[in-house]
Motif scaffolding. Structure first.
Motif, PDB file in Angstrom:
ATOM      1  N   ASN A  68       5.914 -13.528  -6.385  1.00 21.36           N
ATOM      2  CA  ASN A  68       6.516 -13.399  -5.052  1.00 21.36           C
ATOM      3  C   ASN A  68       7.501 -12.231  -5.021  1.00 21.36           C
ATOM      4  O   ASN A  68       8.204 -11.961  -6.002  1.00 21.36           O
ATOM      5  CB  ASN A  68       7.251 -14.683  -4.671  1.00 21.36           C
ATOM      6  N   ILE A  70      10.743 -10.844  -2.888  1.00 24.01           N
ATOM      7  CA  ILE A  70      11.776 -11.227  -1.922  1.00 24.01           C
ATOM      8  C   ILE A  70      12.668 -10.015  -1.665  1.00 24.01           C
ATOM      9  O   ILE A  70      13.376  -9.551  -2.562  1.00 24.01           O
ATOM     10  CB  ILE A  70      12.623 -12.408  -2.442  1.00 24.01           C
ATOM     11  N   SER A  71      12.559  -9.484  -0.445  1.00 22.20           N
ATOM     12  CA  SER A  71      13.346  -8.303  -0.044  1.00 22.20           C
ATOM     13  C   SER A  71      13.210  -7.162  -1.052  1.00 22.20           C
ATOM     14  O   SER A  71      14.186  -6.508  -1.435  1.00 22.20           O
ATOM     15  CB  SER A  71      14.829  -8.691   0.110  1.00 22.20           C
ATOM     16  N   TYR A  88      -1.323  -4.861  -4.759  1.00 22.34           N
ATOM     17  CA  TYR A  88      -1.147  -5.899  -3.745  1.00 22.34           C
ATOM     18  C   TYR A  88      -2.375  -5.910  -2.847  1.00 22.34           C
ATOM     19  O   TYR A  88      -3.139  -4.927  -2.784  1.00 22.34           O
ATOM     20  CB  TYR A  88       0.137  -5.674  -2.936  1.00 22.34           C
ATOM     21  N   LYS A 122       2.783   1.420   2.422  1.00 22.15           N
ATOM     22  CA  LYS A 122       1.728   0.449   2.134  1.00 22.15           C
ATOM     23  C   LYS A 122       0.473   1.082   1.547  1.00 22.15           C
ATOM     24  O   LYS A 122      -0.290   0.430   0.841  1.00 22.15           O
ATOM     25  CB  LYS A 122       1.378  -0.351   3.389  1.00 22.15           C
ATOM     26  N   ASN A 139       9.571  -2.634   0.808  1.00 22.67           N
ATOM     27  CA  ASN A 139      10.196  -3.934   0.528  1.00 22.67           C
ATOM     28  C   ASN A 139       9.762  -5.028   1.496  1.00 22.67           C
ATOM     29  O   ASN A 139      10.298  -6.135   1.471  1.00 22.67           O
ATOM     30  CB  ASN A 139      11.720  -3.810   0.507  1.00 22.67           C
ATOM     31  N   THR A 140       8.771  -4.723   2.337  1.00 25.84           N
ATOM     32  CA  THR A 140       8.241  -5.730   3.268  1.00 25.84           C
ATOM     33  C   THR A 140       7.080  -6.520   2.661  1.00 25.84           C
ATOM     34  O   THR A 140       6.614  -7.493   3.260  1.00 25.84           O
ATOM     35  CB  THR A 140       7.747  -5.047   4.552  1.00 25.84           C
ATOM     36  N   LEU A 141       6.622  -6.130   1.478  1.00 18.29           N
ATOM     37  CA  LEU A 141       5.518  -6.844   0.825  1.00 18.29           C
ATOM     38  C   LEU A 141       5.986  -8.222   0.372  1.00 18.29           C
ATOM     39  O   LEU A 141       7.159  -8.404   0.020  1.00 18.29           O
ATOM     40  CB  LEU A 141       4.996  -6.041  -0.364  1.00 18.29           C
ATOM     41  N   SER A 142       5.067  -9.179   0.355  1.00 19.10           N
ATOM     42  CA  SER A 142       5.444 -10.557   0.020  1.00 19.10           C
ATOM     43  C   SER A 142       4.996 -11.007  -1.358  1.00 19.10           C
ATOM     44  O   SER A 142       5.550 -11.965  -1.912  1.00 19.10           O
ATOM     45  CB  SER A 142       4.885 -11.525   1.064  1.00 19.10           C
ATOM     46  N   SER A 143       3.979 -10.340  -1.931  1.00 17.63           N
ATOM     47  CA  SER A 143       3.508 -10.738  -3.264  1.00 17.63           C
ATOM     48  C   SER A 143       2.805  -9.570  -3.934  1.00 17.63           C
ATOM     49  O   SER A 143       2.313  -8.651  -3.266  1.00 17.63           O
ATOM     50  CB  SER A 143       2.570 -11.946  -3.182  1.00 17.63           C
TER      51      SER A 143
END
Length: 218
Positions: A68, A70-71, A88, A122, A139-143
């Motif tokens: 995960n 986070i920020s 990702y 991205k 930093n918007t990616l989640s995993s």
């Protein structure tokens, strides 16, 4: 599992050295952990980074995980040793894609994330490995999907008592992470750490004898 084979070979050769003799199972576990760490260090090379890996057995220590974010921050797994690769999943009009990350050095990170022309996005994400964490951009990616080299767990040689003797059992045993190809090198390293006098040819001879005996039994 190779741990019992390694321990038996250590016992056979150590018994020939009158100055050493018997080595307890607890001591062999300690020596085994040290030997495995020593071999892994040598195979990772002096730089201890992906570019200096010089042995195929390191693949035994490669792990794939999904982590995960986070920020823009990923917490390193507790057994993390060395970063390999990361990507990702990007779902766009082009379909499902695994987009690889570029690994940046610490001295490259700040100017890249503040760059107007070359900031990670991205399509071209980036990361940098720090103590305890991995920083991710964007930093918007989640995993992330990551491959890394892990530090092996401590080995444990388990046994049951039969007629007053310790008899090895797979149940509860924690094996070496290295595979069969490294049996002789592990034995060599353990004997060296224990201060046992031996000839390299002894290890090869006894290893072949043990392999033949095991094949006949099976």
């Amino acid at each position: 599992m190779i741990i019992d084979k390694v321990f038996k070979l250590v016992d056979i050769i150590a018994a020939k050295d009158e100055s050493t003799g018997y080595i307890s199972s607890e001591e062999k576990e300690r020596l085994g952990d040290m030997a495995q760490a020593k071999l892994l260090d040598s195979y990772l090379g002096s730089k201890n980074d992906s570019s200096s890996i010089n042995h195929e057995s390191v693949s035994d220590f490669k792990k794939e995980v999904y982590l995960n974010v986070i920020s823009g921050v990923v917490t390193k797994p507790t057994d993390f040793r060395l970063f390999q690769t990361a990507s990702y999943v990007n779902t766009s009009n082009k379909g499902l894609q695994f987009v690889p990350f570029e690994e940046l050095r610490s001295d490259e990170w700040n100017w890249r994330i503040n760059s107007d022309l070359d900031r990670p996005d991205k399509d071209f994400p980036a990361l940098t490995v720090r103590d305890g964490i991995i920083l991710i951009e964007p930093n918007t990616l989640s995993s992330v999907k990551m491959y890394y080299i892990f530090n092996p767990p401590d080995i444990e040689w388990k046994f049951t008592v039969v007629n007053g003797r310790k008899v090895y059992t797979d149940t509860g045993t924690v094996d070496f992470t290295f595979g069969e190809d490294e049996v002789e090198n592990l034995v060599y390293a353990m004997l060296e750490l224990a201060g046992v006098s031996f000839r390299e040819s002894d290890i090869v001879q006894y290893a072949m004898t043990e392999s033949n005996r095991t094949s006949q039994v099976s």
